[in-house]
Design an enzyme around this catalytic site. Structure first.
Site: not given
Length: 320
Positions: A55, A88, A124, A126-127, A142-143
């Site tokens: 990702c 995942w 969702r 998420t990573v 949130e990256s």
């Protein structure tokens, strides 16, 4: 045990596009920070990062973690790149080379972490996930915010050489924000809007925007510029780089971003990308091409139903 159907949150094959066939990414849901005086105090070994090497958003956080010398402060677990109907998976479910089991709770999938914190969560799964081991909860997923947290939150605890690394310096904030404003929608997310489009018009619009933005970046990097903003490494480089490193191996073929590739079509971008990969361990060490290629070609059956992972490009990244 919840009996509600969450398959639309985990199964990429059930992902919905807009009425016109365009892809719209949902916003992240957990948006807390780590700072003195808050619920989440900066402490050594209190936080854990769940990521995928595949990702690009998660890889941003891995790169900044290494650039800032936070390996002993924030531990990491890597999921398998094969994202299936349950999202995942950890290595306990899918022991893919380089994947980890969840060392904290032996979770089977990333969704288990979300549901342990918010049983009614509707987004969702998420990573990346920045996790607080003390309060057993999600700090942030949130990256773009996690890399800002890593940039400053632990500075008072870090050795000087890492504390002085500043990827969002005050003097360059305005320029970084201005670039992020169009690089994110048109390149970082633009490749997804292209690849996940389900109508010719939506695809044609998105792919045109991707390459118009790449043309702008090429002009910015012309003349052997090593960095996008000023003469120093900033978050702008990190945020763009994770998309560019995946471009030739994945986005050209899988997402149909094939007007040009990076290695033949964008000499300045290619040189900038290679310089960071070969000369900065944070970029190279956080890049796993096997995970990257396997994830995209295996995990999107609506685009690639055979799940065949292509052999090329060879080399996956060119030498300097």
């Amino acid at each position: 045990m919840s009996t509600r159907d969450i398959s639309h949150q985990t199964d990429i094959a059930k992902m919905k596009t807009e009425a016109d066939g365009s892809f719209k990414r949902l916003d992240a849901s957990f948006r807390n920070s780590i700072e003195n005086g808050s619920q989440f105090e900066p402490e050594k070994d209190r936080y854990h990062l769940y990521v995928s090497y595949a990702c690009p958003w998660a890889t941003r956080t891995l790169i900044v973690r290494k650039l800032k010398g936070l390996e002993d402060f924030v531990s990491v677990s890597v999921v398998s790149p094969r994202m299936g109907a349950n999202g995942w998976p950890f290595a306990s479910v899918d022991p893919f080379p380089g994947a980890d089991v969840d060392p904290l709770y032996d979770s089977q999938h990333v969704k288990d972490l979300y549901l342990s914190v918010a049983p009614d969560y509707s987004g969702r799964f998420t990573v990346p996930v920045l996790w607080d081991k003390k309060d057993k909860t999600i700090v942030n997923n949130e990256s773009s915010e996690i890399i800002r947290i890593f940039n400053t939150a632990f500075n008072h605890l870090l050795p000087e050489k890492f504390a002085q690394v500043d990827l969002y310096p005050a003097s360059l904030k305005a320029k970084i924000d201005e670039l992020n404003e169009w690089i994110y929608p048109n390149i970082n997310n633009g490749v997804y809007r292209t690849g996940f489009a389900t109508s010719q018009d939506a695809y044609s619009t998105a792919v045109k925007e991707v390459f118009e933005a790449l043309d702008k970046v090429e002009a910015i990097l012309a003349g052997d510029k090593k960095y996008i903003v000023g003469d120093q490494l900033t978050e702008c480089d990190v945020r763009l780089w994770v998309t560019i490193i995946r471009f030739d191996p994945v986005y050209v073929g899988h997402f149909k971003c094939n007007i040009r590739d990076i290695r033949n079509g964008y000499p300045s971008i290619n040189k900038w990308m290679k310089n960071l990969y070969w000369n900065n361990a944070a970029f190279k060490d956080c890049t796993n091409f096997e995970h990257i290629k396997t994830h995209y070609y295996w995990s999107h059956p609506s685009i690639n139903p055979t799940r065949i992972v292509p052999v090329g490009p060879i080399p996956v990244i060119q030498p300097l």
